[in-house]
Enzyme design. Structure first.
Site, short mmCIF file in Angstrom:
data_model
loop_
_atom_site.label_atom_id
_atom_site.label_comp_id
_atom_site.label_asym_id
_atom_site.label_seq_id
_atom_site.Cartn_x
_atom_site.Cartn_y
_atom_site.Cartn_z
N HIS A 56 0.85 -1.20 0.00
CA HIS A 56 0.00 0.00 0.00
C HIS A 56 0.88 1.24 0.00
O HIS A 56 2.09 1.16 0.17
CB HIS A 56 -0.99 -0.01 1.17
CG HIS A 56 -0.38 0.12 2.53
ND1 HIS A 56 0.48 -0.83 3.05
CD2 HIS A 56 -0.49 1.08 3.48
CE1 HIS A 56 0.86 -0.47 4.27
NE2 HIS A 56 0.29 0.69 4.56
N HIS A 58 1.32 3.94 1.90
CA HIS A 58 1.81 4.74 3.04
C HIS A 58 3.32 4.92 2.99
O HIS A 58 4.07 4.01 2.63
CB HIS A 58 1.38 4.11 4.37
CG HIS A 58 -0.06 4.38 4.70
ND1 HIS A 58 -0.76 3.62 5.60
CD2 HIS A 58 -0.91 5.33 4.24
CE1 HIS A 58 -2.00 4.08 5.68
NE2 HIS A 58 -2.11 5.12 4.86
N ASP A 60 5.71 4.96 5.10
CA ASP A 60 6.64 4.05 5.79
C ASP A 60 6.72 2.69 5.08
O ASP A 60 7.41 1.79 5.55
CB ASP A 60 6.26 3.87 7.27
CG ASP A 60 4.87 3.30 7.47
OD1 ASP A 60 3.94 3.69 6.73
OD2 ASP A 60 4.69 2.45 8.38
N HIS A 61 6.04 2.53 3.95
CA HIS A 61 6.14 1.30 3.15
C HIS A 61 6.75 1.54 1.77
O HIS A 61 7.04 0.58 1.06
CB HIS A 61 4.76 0.64 3.01
CG HIS A 61 4.24 0.13 4.32
ND1 HIS A 61 4.24 -1.20 4.66
CD2 HIS A 61 3.78 0.81 5.41
CE1 HIS A 61 3.78 -1.33 5.90
NE2 HIS A 61 3.49 -0.12 6.36
N HIS A 114 -7.48 -0.41 5.47
CA HIS A 114 -6.39 0.43 5.97
C HIS A 114 -6.11 1.51 4.92
O HIS A 114 -6.06 2.69 5.22
CB HIS A 114 -5.17 -0.46 6.23
CG HIS A 114 -3.97 0.29 6.72
ND1 HIS A 114 -3.93 0.90 7.95
CD2 HIS A 114 -2.76 0.53 6.14
CE1 HIS A 114 -2.74 1.47 8.11
NE2 HIS A 114 -2.01 1.27 7.02
N ASP A 133 -0.19 -3.82 6.15
CA ASP A 133 -0.89 -3.29 7.32
C ASP A 133 -2.36 -3.70 7.34
O ASP A 133 -3.19 -3.07 8.00
CB ASP A 133 -0.78 -1.76 7.36
CG ASP A 133 0.64 -1.30 7.67
OD1 ASP A 133 1.51 -2.15 7.89
OD2 ASP A 133 0.86 -0.07 7.67
N HIS A 171 4.13 -4.64 10.66
CA HIS A 171 4.66 -4.00 11.88
C HIS A 171 4.76 -4.99 13.04
O HIS A 171 4.00 -5.97 13.11
CB HIS A 171 3.74 -2.85 12.34
CG HIS A 171 3.77 -1.65 11.44
ND1 HIS A 171 4.66 -0.61 11.61
CD2 HIS A 171 3.02 -1.34 10.36
CE1 HIS A 171 4.45 0.30 10.67
NE2 HIS A 171 3.45 -0.11 9.89
ZN LIG Z 1 0.04 1.71 6.51
#
Ligand SMILES: [Zn+2]
Length: 257
Positions: A56, A58, A60-61, A114, A133, A171
Site C-alpha cells: 500500500h 503509506h 513508511d512502506h 487500511h 498493514d 509491523h
Molecule cells: Zn500503513
C-alpha cells in the site's frame, strides 16, 4: 524449500522482508520501508535485489523506493488502485493477478480498509502470506480509508488460507495487540498462551513473526468477528452482522490504551 525469507526490523517498528527464490536467485523486498536496512540485509545474505512488491501507498512502506531504484535494476510492483500515490511503480496489479519471482508466484489478494487499494501477496507453494498493514498478529490495520464491510471481507479471505500459512505482517505490534485482544476475550486459552509467549519474545528482543494463520484464527479478535462470543463481548446482539461486530471491535481498538 523454494524460497528463503529474511526478516528484519526497519525504522521503529516496521518489518522488512526479503524473499529469495533459491532456483533463480531472484530476490524481492516486500515493501520498501528503509533502503539502508534493506541493503544491509541483502549484503548480509549475499543477495541482489530484483523486485519490490508494495502492499500500500503509506510513506513508511514506500520511502526506500527511490534509493533502491537507483542502486538496483529492480521491478517495482504494486496495487493499480494506488498507482497515483506510489512513485516509481513499474508494474500495476489487481486482486486475482499472479506476480512471479523466478520460479515462485504470489497471488494478489484484495485487503481494503487500511487503504482502499491495499493488497496482500500469497505464495501458495511455500504457504507464506505478506499482509502489510491489513493484518497484524492479533490485530489489524487502522481503517483509514475503507469501510468495515469490505475490510471484513478481505480479512475473511486471509482467514480462509490454509492454517499452516505463515503470516508476515508490516509491523511489530503484537504486544499491544495482545493487550487489546485479552481485554475482549480474557478467557480465550489460545490467546492467553500466545500473549505470554509474545511478551517473553519481546522481552528477549525477538520477532513475533511469522505466525501461523491457524494461530491467528484462534487468537486475533478481528478474524473472529463472526463468533457469537465476540458480539457478546462488544455488548452486541449475537445474531448481528459480522461486519458490524468487526466495526465495533475496530472502533474499540482505536480508543484502547
Ligand atoms: Zn500503513
Amino acid at each position: 524449500m523454494a524460497v528463503l525469507v529474511d526478516v528484519f526490523l526497519c525504522r521503529t517498528d516496521n518489518y522488512g522482508y526479503l524473499v529469495h527464490d533459491v532456483e533463480t536467485r531472484k530476490t524481492a523486498a516486500i515493501d520498501a520501508p528503509d533502503a539502508g536496512a534493506i541493503k544491509a540485509a541483502l549484503n548480509h545474505r549475499g543477495w541482489t535485489l530484483t523486485d519490490v512488491l508494495i502492499t500500500h501507498h503509506h510513506r513508511d512502506h514506500v520511502e526506500g523506493l527511490p534509493v533502491l531504484k537507483q542502486d538496483f535494476d529492480v521491478t517495482v510492483t504494486g496495487p493499480r488502485l494506488e498507482a497515483d500515490k506510489i512513485l516509481g511503480l513499474d508494474a500495476m496489479v489487481a486482486p486475482g493477478d499472479l506476480v512471479t519471482l523466478g520460479a515462485t508466484s504470489f497471488l494478489v489478494m484484495a485487503t481494503p480498509g487500511h487503504t482502499l487499494g491495499h493488497v496482500a501477496y500469497f505464495n501458495e507453494a511455500d504457504r507464506h502470506v505478506f499482509t502489510g498493514d491489513a493484518l497484524f498478529s492479533m490485530g489489524c490495520g487502522r481503517m483509514f480509508e475503507g469501510k468495515p464491510g469490505p475490510m471484513w471481507e478481505g480479512l475473511k479471505q486471509l482467514r480462509a488460507l490454509p492454517d499452516e500459512t505463515l503470516v508476515y505482517c508490516g509491523h511489530e505490534y503484537s504486544a499491544a495487540n495482545a493487550r487489546f485482544a485479552l481485554s475482549v476475550e480474557p478467557r480465550n486459552a489460545a490467546l492467553n498462551i500466545r500473549a505470554s509467549e509474545v511478551n517473553r519474545m519481546r522481552a528477549e528482543d525477538r520477532f513475533t513473526v511469522p505466525v501461523s494463520m491457524g494461530m491467528e484464527k484462534r487468537t486475533n479478535p478481528f478474524l473472529r468477528a463472526d463468533q457469537p462470543q465476540l458480539a457478546q463481548a462488544m455488548g452486541l446482539e449475537p445474531g448481528l452482522d459480522a461486519a458490524a461486530v468487526f466495526a465495533a471491535l475496530r472502533a474499540a481498538k482505536d480508543n484502547f490504551s
